[in-house]
Design an enzyme around this catalytic site. Structure first.
Site, short mmCIF file in Angstrom:
data_model
loop_
_atom_site.label_atom_id
_atom_site.label_comp_id
_atom_site.label_asym_id
_atom_site.label_seq_id
_atom_site.Cartn_x
_atom_site.Cartn_y
_atom_site.Cartn_z
N CYS A 1 0.82 -1.23 0.00
CA CYS A 1 0.00 0.00 0.00
C CYS A 1 0.85 1.27 0.00
O CYS A 1 0.35 2.35 -0.31
CB CYS A 1 -0.95 -0.01 1.19
SG CYS A 1 -1.91 -1.51 1.27
N ASN B 1 -10.13 -0.18 0.37
CA ASN B 1 -8.67 -0.12 0.33
C ASN B 1 -8.18 -0.70 -1.00
O ASN B 1 -8.33 -1.90 -1.23
CB ASN B 1 -8.14 -0.92 1.53
CG ASN B 1 -6.63 -0.94 1.61
OD1 ASN B 1 -5.93 -0.60 0.65
ND2 ASN B 1 -6.11 -1.36 2.74
N HIS C 1 -3.23 6.92 2.80
CA HIS C 1 -3.67 5.63 2.26
C HIS C 1 -5.08 5.36 2.80
O HIS C 1 -5.34 5.49 3.99
CB HIS C 1 -2.68 4.55 2.70
CG HIS C 1 -3.16 3.17 2.41
ND1 HIS C 1 -3.75 2.84 1.21
CD2 HIS C 1 -3.18 2.04 3.17
CE1 HIS C 1 -4.09 1.56 1.24
NE2 HIS C 1 -3.76 1.06 2.41
#
Ligand code: COA
Length: 328
Positions: free
Chosen positions: A112, A285, A255
């Site tokens: 990520c 996500n 993020h």
């Protein structure tokens, strides 16, 4: 002296919207549980497009936004943990799809945090003098590495791609990037590769490999704690090292993992959570794609004005983390 600026952004998400109620039909979950614990309401899921397809569409949108041609690119870096194949790299596949014949292409694996890692690698290569225009992409089809029977992970993630084009310009641009890795907790977030297989494997290895789970596995509580602390630390350190205050920063682009992680981090920093741009309710996500998708959305909404300072901050499997302070 000219600095490296982001001259264009683009993104692309697959059209299929899967909401929390849809997921409650395939795993034992509810809209109430997912929304209250994560802030996620929907995600996009691929119905057949692979990672390079999403990445190429995001790249084309970024090229249009930057008003340059694919042939102008001399570097393509793709961050992904869900490549189409081991070889060639997703960056090479995207190069072919968009016709960027003059670019050097490779993938990076930093989960990520990958887009921020990509920014750091691209700026350093460009500052080395050999590259003028870089395309940095975060692209993921996480739906293919999710265990759709595991309600504790499959509800969190989504598919998508985001891209940014870097070039030299008169502004201050990318002022500073900081990266880090903490492999002590690597087992908190994993996705294994192909099992070991050859005619010479030992018996115990064969048994172990047969049972190995090739999907995303996670210790949610460990990641939650790590994320809250690292967002705070990264932001404090980058401000200290650049001599800016949090008041100088128009937006933090985190993020997009979890609303509560971001709320806790904002509280720890003593900053209004409104400073953190969020779109996780829409996309969940999307790993390395989450920061560039958010950045592109902000750019297209006209939220970013010349001279605005923003911080990108990300964390993920590795465990990796990183942040970047940019003057738009
Ligand atoms: N729906 C309903 N119940 C669920 C569920 C779901 N989708 N997922 C887990 N549960 C259950 C668990 O089985 C557990 O039940 P039990 O108490 O009967 O054992 C209960 O909910 C609590 O689980 P727990 O894991 O303690 O929940 P939590 O409050 O820690 O929240 C996360 C779980 C995943 C939302 C949270 O830990 C988190 O967001 N962590 C960070 C994850 C992340 O962002 N990862 C990516 C980083 S890049």
């Amino acid at each position: 002296m000219e600095a490296i600026e982001i001259i264009g952004t683009g993104s692309y998400v697959p059209p299929l919207v899967v909401n929390n109620r849809d997921l409650s039909k395939i795993v034992d979950t509810s809209d109430e549980w997912i929304s209250s614990r994560t802030g996620i309401k929907k995600r996009r899921i691929s119905e057949g497009e692979n990672t390079s397809d999403l990445g190429a569409k995001a790249a084309i949108n970024a090229l249009k936004n930057a008003n340059i041609e694919a042939l102008d690119l001399d570097l393509i870096i793709v961050s992904t943990i869900s490549p189409d194949q081991f070889m060639p790299s997703t960056a090479c596949l995207i190069q072919d799809k968009i016709g960027a014949k003059n670019a050097v292409c490779f993938d990076i694996s930093a989960a990520c945090s990958g887009f921020v890692y990509g920014i750091e690698i691209a700026t350093n290569l460009m500052n080395g003098g050999k590259y003028q225009k870089a395309l940095v992409i975060g692209a993921e089809v996480l739906s293919k590495i999710l265990d759709w029977k595991d309600r504790s992970t499959c509800v969190l993630f989504g598919d998508g791609a985001g891209a940014a084009i870097l070039s030299f310009g008169p502004g201050k641009g990318i002022l500073h990037t900081k990266l880090g890795s903490d492999s002590e907790k690597w087992e908190s977030l994993t996705c294994k590769s192909m099992a070991l297989e050859n005619p010479y494997l030992k018996e115990d290895v064969i048994k172990k490999e047969k049972n190995s789970n090739l999907k995303i596995a996670m210790n949610g509580k460990d990641i939650f704690k790590f994320a809250v602390n690292i967002i705070k630390l990264c932001i404090q350190e980058i401000l200290e090292e650049t001599g800016y205050n949090i008041e100088d920063i128009k937006y933090v682009v985190p993020h997009q993992a979890n609303l509560r992680i971001i709320e806790f981090a904002a509280k720890k920093l003593g900053v209004d959570v409104e400073k953190f741009y969020m779109n996780l309710s829409e996309y969940g996500n999307t790993s390395g794609a989450s920061v560039p998708i958010a950045l592109d959305e902000m750019n297209r909404k006209g939220l970013l004005k010349k001279g605005d300072k923003i911080i990108l901050v990300a964390f993920g499997g590795g465990l990796t983390y990183g942040c970047s302070l940019i003057e738009w």
